[in-house]
Design a protein around this motif. Structure first.
Motif, PDB file in Angstrom:
ATOM      1  N   GLY A  11       0.766  -1.176   0.014  1.00 28.71           N
ATOM      2  CA  GLY A  11       0.001  -0.072  -0.072  1.00 28.71           C
ATOM      3  C   GLY A  11       0.880   1.221  -0.196  1.00 28.71           C
ATOM      4  N   GLY A  12       0.582   2.196  -0.973  1.00 22.67           N
ATOM      5  CA  GLY A  12       1.687   3.233  -1.291  1.00 22.67           C
ATOM      6  C   GLY A  12       0.743   4.691  -0.822  1.00 22.67           C
ATOM      7  N   GLY A  13      -0.146   4.544  -0.153  1.00 25.21           N
ATOM      8  CA  GLY A  13      -0.844   5.799   0.349  1.00 25.21           C
ATOM      9  C   GLY A  13      -0.082   6.459   1.275  1.00 25.21           C
ATOM     10  N   SER A  14      -0.678   7.112   2.200  1.00 28.55           N
ATOM     11  CA  SER A  14       0.023   7.758   3.148  1.00 28.55           C
ATOM     12  C   SER A  14       0.529   7.143   4.312  1.00 28.55           C
ATOM     13  N   SER A  15      -0.344   6.124   4.726  1.00 26.21           N
ATOM     14  CA  SER A  15       0.242   5.274   5.822  1.00 26.21           C
ATOM     15  C   SER A  15       1.366   4.235   5.415  1.00 26.21           C
ATOM     16  N   GLY A  16       1.077   3.769   4.113  1.00 24.06           N
ATOM     17  CA  GLY A  16       2.385   2.875   3.663  1.00 24.06           C
ATOM     18  C   GLY A  16       3.470   3.770   3.439  1.00 24.06           C
ATOM     19  N   VAL A  17       3.603   4.733   2.975  1.00 18.58           N
ATOM     20  CA  VAL A  17       4.608   5.529   2.842  1.00 18.58           C
ATOM     21  C   VAL A  17       5.507   5.810   3.999  1.00 18.58           C
ATOM     22  N   GLU A  18       4.497   6.349   5.080  1.00 17.85           N
ATOM     23  CA  GLU A  18       5.316   6.715   6.166  1.00 17.85           C
ATOM     24  C   GLU A  18       5.760   5.467   6.947  1.00 17.85           C
ATOM     25  N   LEU A  19       5.272   4.316   6.969  1.00 18.90           N
ATOM     26  CA  LEU A  19       5.910   3.167   7.484  1.00 18.90           C
ATOM     27  C   LEU A  19       6.939   2.840   6.888  1.00 18.90           C
ATOM     28  N   ALA A  20       7.249   2.910   5.405  1.00 18.53           N
ATOM     29  CA  ALA A  20       8.282   2.472   4.848  1.00 18.53           C
ATOM     30  C   ALA A  20       9.297   3.497   4.865  1.00 18.53           C
ATOM     31  N   ALA A  21       8.926   4.746   5.145  1.00 13.03           N
ATOM     32  CA  ALA A  21      10.203   5.570   5.375  1.00 13.03           C
ATOM     33  C   ALA A  21      10.644   5.516   6.833  1.00 13.03           C
ATOM     34  N   ARG A  32       4.800  13.951  -4.648  1.00 13.45           N
ATOM     35  CA  ARG A  32       5.087  12.808  -4.830  1.00 13.45           C
ATOM     36  C   ARG A  32       6.419  12.328  -5.212  1.00 13.45           C
ATOM     37  N   ARG A  33       7.079  13.200  -6.249  1.00 12.95           N
ATOM     38  CA  ARG A  33       8.092  13.017  -6.713  1.00 12.95           C
ATOM     39  C   ARG A  33       9.220  13.434  -5.453  1.00 12.95           C
ATOM     40  N   ARG A  34       9.295  14.230  -4.698  1.00 16.87           N
ATOM     41  CA  ARG A  34       9.929  14.208  -3.534  1.00 16.87           C
ATOM     42  C   ARG A  34      10.071  13.129  -2.580  1.00 16.87           C
ATOM     43  N   ILE A  35       8.869  12.504  -2.437  1.00 19.40           N
ATOM     44  CA  ILE A  35       8.795  11.316  -1.521  1.00 19.40           C
ATOM     45  C   ILE A  35       9.365  10.199  -2.501  1.00 19.40           C
ATOM     46  N   VAL A  36       9.355   9.803  -3.661  1.00 18.65           N
ATOM     47  CA  VAL A  36       9.998   8.806  -4.437  1.00 18.65           C
ATOM     48  C   VAL A  36      11.414   9.170  -4.228  1.00 18.65           C
ATOM     49  N   ARG A  37      12.043  10.374  -4.437  1.00 16.05           N
ATOM     50  CA  ARG A  37      13.702  10.429  -4.138  1.00 16.05           C
ATOM     51  C   ARG A  37      13.781  10.112  -2.865  1.00 16.05           C
ATOM     52  N   ARG A  47      16.735   7.230  -1.935  1.00 18.41           N
ATOM     53  CA  ARG A  47      18.005   7.711  -1.267  1.00 18.41           C
ATOM     54  C   ARG A  47      18.130   6.643  -0.004  1.00 18.41           C
ATOM     55  N   ARG A  48      17.087   6.364   0.524  1.00 19.53           N
ATOM     56  CA  ARG A  48      16.999   5.631   1.701  1.00 19.53           C
ATOM     57  C   ARG A  48      16.999   3.822   1.399  1.00 19.53           C
ATOM     58  N   GLY A  49      17.006   3.898   0.107  1.00 19.80           N
ATOM     59  CA  GLY A  49      17.135   2.382  -0.233  1.00 19.80           C
ATOM     60  C   GLY A  49      15.849   1.636  -0.106  1.00 19.80           C
ATOM     61  N   VAL A  50      14.795   2.172  -0.384  1.00 18.99           N
ATOM     62  CA  VAL A  50      13.458   1.452  -0.179  1.00 18.99           C
ATOM     63  C   VAL A  50      13.299   0.928  -1.659  1.00 18.99           C
ATOM     64  N   ALA A  51      12.805  -0.246  -1.945  1.00 15.14           N
ATOM     65  CA  ALA A  51      12.546  -0.775  -3.344  1.00 15.14           C
ATOM     66  C   ALA A  51      10.932  -0.714  -3.339  1.00 15.14           C
ATOM     67  N   VAL A  52      10.750   0.372  -4.437  1.00 14.48           N
ATOM     68  CA  VAL A  52       9.288   0.698  -4.643  1.00 14.48           C
ATOM     69  C   VAL A  52       8.731  -0.132  -6.017  1.00 14.48           C
ATOM     70  N   HIS A  53       7.842  -1.005  -5.690  1.00 12.80           N
ATOM     71  CA  HIS A  53       7.296  -1.860  -6.717  1.00 12.80           C
ATOM     72  C   HIS A  53       5.899  -1.129  -7.018  1.00 12.80           C
ATOM     73  N   THR A  54       5.441  -0.558  -8.164  1.00 13.41           N
ATOM     74  CA  THR A  54       4.238  -0.052  -8.500  1.00 13.41           C
ATOM     75  C   THR A  54       3.511  -0.876  -9.704  1.00 13.41           C
ATOM     76  N   GLY A  55       2.406  -0.674  -9.582  1.00 10.12           N
ATOM     77  CA  GLY A  55       1.504  -1.418 -10.667  1.00 10.12           C
ATOM     78  C   GLY A  55       1.428  -3.045 -10.470  1.00 10.12           C
TER      79      GLY A  55
END
Length: 370
Positions: free
Chosen positions: A149-159, A188-193, A197-205
């Protein structure tokens, strides 16, 4: 004396609990059915990741009820007979009511996905309580963590997890084309960067069909292995609503007055409500803002006056806690990133929490103060 039964202790009902004296003065006997503690979603990612102590976002509902002289029944709703207007609690109590209000949140339960019992879920929030302990229990063995899940909660937890020393690698899996849906494109672009940088592998689609204890399987056959999995997608209303005939996975259908579309004596607010005038995202701001409207509606109901309506704001401030001392705030098309954004979030969260963690009963509302 009409009996008002408040089921759940979400944002809106906490507002009513603090103002129980006004409801009593209007002629209601107020009952609250809720668990002992309420965990605040605004700091859930930080507490789950171990950055903040779990007590920071915890409200003692029983203490709040006692301070407001509110009759509390500790537990959850087990079943309901809307015709007889009787609720059955998890403790086996039968609670009769004249007016019912539901504020029971949401659950992470994506349709068509088989989820192993070991998977931690962001909703209800108690599902995240084990995360920090589970990671610490691994000792020197660093964990590979998958967040679905790449919504706000998922992004926060991954970060947050990406900067923990006991986490070897974080994987963020999202079914859509990108993460941070609903945020401005630049944010969104800032979050992706940041994640890169922190080494998170993002799998979309990637649409997940099976989320297991040690791996997940996507509908295209992709397999992703992990040690710990977190489900931060597929928020729906609790299944209980369909079982008792007051709603479905979308929530309890309510009008602008926050009343059930077919039952004037039933109210629903927060994540468990389906606001019919227009679709609302499942974010805490609506529960917070619906609280005063719900209170005024109940007071007007007791007087036989016209009921107020909830008018959602078109743009709300959202602040993400991205760990390592930084945050990202956005409102409409505007956004900013950095330490100042996180300081703002901490200030807003602390101010709201203090209202309920240090309960002081409010006086009865006089005729001119309702």
């Amino acid at each position: 004396m009409p009996v008002l039964l408040l089921v759940g202790a979400g944002h809106a009902h906490l507002h009513l609990a603090r103002r129980a004296a006004a409801l009593a003065a209007a002629g209601y006997q107020v009952l609250l059915l809720a668990p002992r503690y309420f965990d605040y979603s605004g700091v859930a990612s930080a507490t789950a990741a171990g950055v903040l102590d779990g007590s920071v976002g915890r409200i003692d509902v029983r203490a709040l009820a006692a301070a407001s002289s509110l009759e509390m029944h500790e537990g959850t709703l087990e079943s309901l007979d809307p015709q007889a207007r009787i609720a059955v609690t998890s403790a086996g109590e039968l609670l009769a009511y004249d007016v019912l209000s539901l504020n029971i949140g949401s659950v992470a339960d994506p349709v068509g996905v088989h989820v192993h019992p070991s998977v931690l879920r962001v909703k209800p929030l108690r599902g995240l309580a084990e995360l920090d302990g589970r990671l610490r229990a691994r000792g020197a063995q660093r964990a590979v963590v998958t967040v679905v899940g790449g919504g706000s909660s998922g992004v926060e937890l991954a970060a947050h997890l990406s900067v923990r020393s006991d986490v070897a690698h974080v994987q963020l899996v999202e079914s859509g084309a990108g993460v941070g849906a609903g945020l401005p494109a630049g944010a969104r672009r800032r979050i992706v960067r940041l994640l890169a940088r922190r080494g998170v592998a993002v799998h979309t689609g990637r649409v997940v069909r099976e989320l297991g204890e040690r791996q997940l399987v996507c509908d295209d056959g992709t397999v992703i292995a992990h040690d710990v999995a977190l489900l931060a997608a597929g928020l729906t209303a609790p299944p209980l609503l369909a079982e008792i005939g007051l709603g479905d996975g979308r929530g309890v259908p309510v009008r602008a007055t926050l009343q059930h579309v077919e039952r004037d004596e039933v109210y629903a607010v927060g994540d468990c409500a389906l606001f019919l005038p227009r679709a609302l995202p499942r974010i805490g701001v609506h529960g917070v803002r619906q609280g005063p409207v719900l209170l005024q509606s109940l007071l007007a109901r007791a007087r036989g006056a016209a009921l107020p309506v909830y008018e959602p704001q078109r743009r709300a401030l959202a602040v993400l806690d991205l760990g390592d001392g930084v945050g990202l705030a956005a409102r409409g098309g505007l956004w900013w990133y950095g330490t100042a954004a996180l300081r703002l979030k901490r200030y807003v969260d602390r101010r709201w929490l203090r209202t309920y963690q240090e309960p002081v009963p409010l006086p009865r509302a006089g005729p001119g103060k309702r």
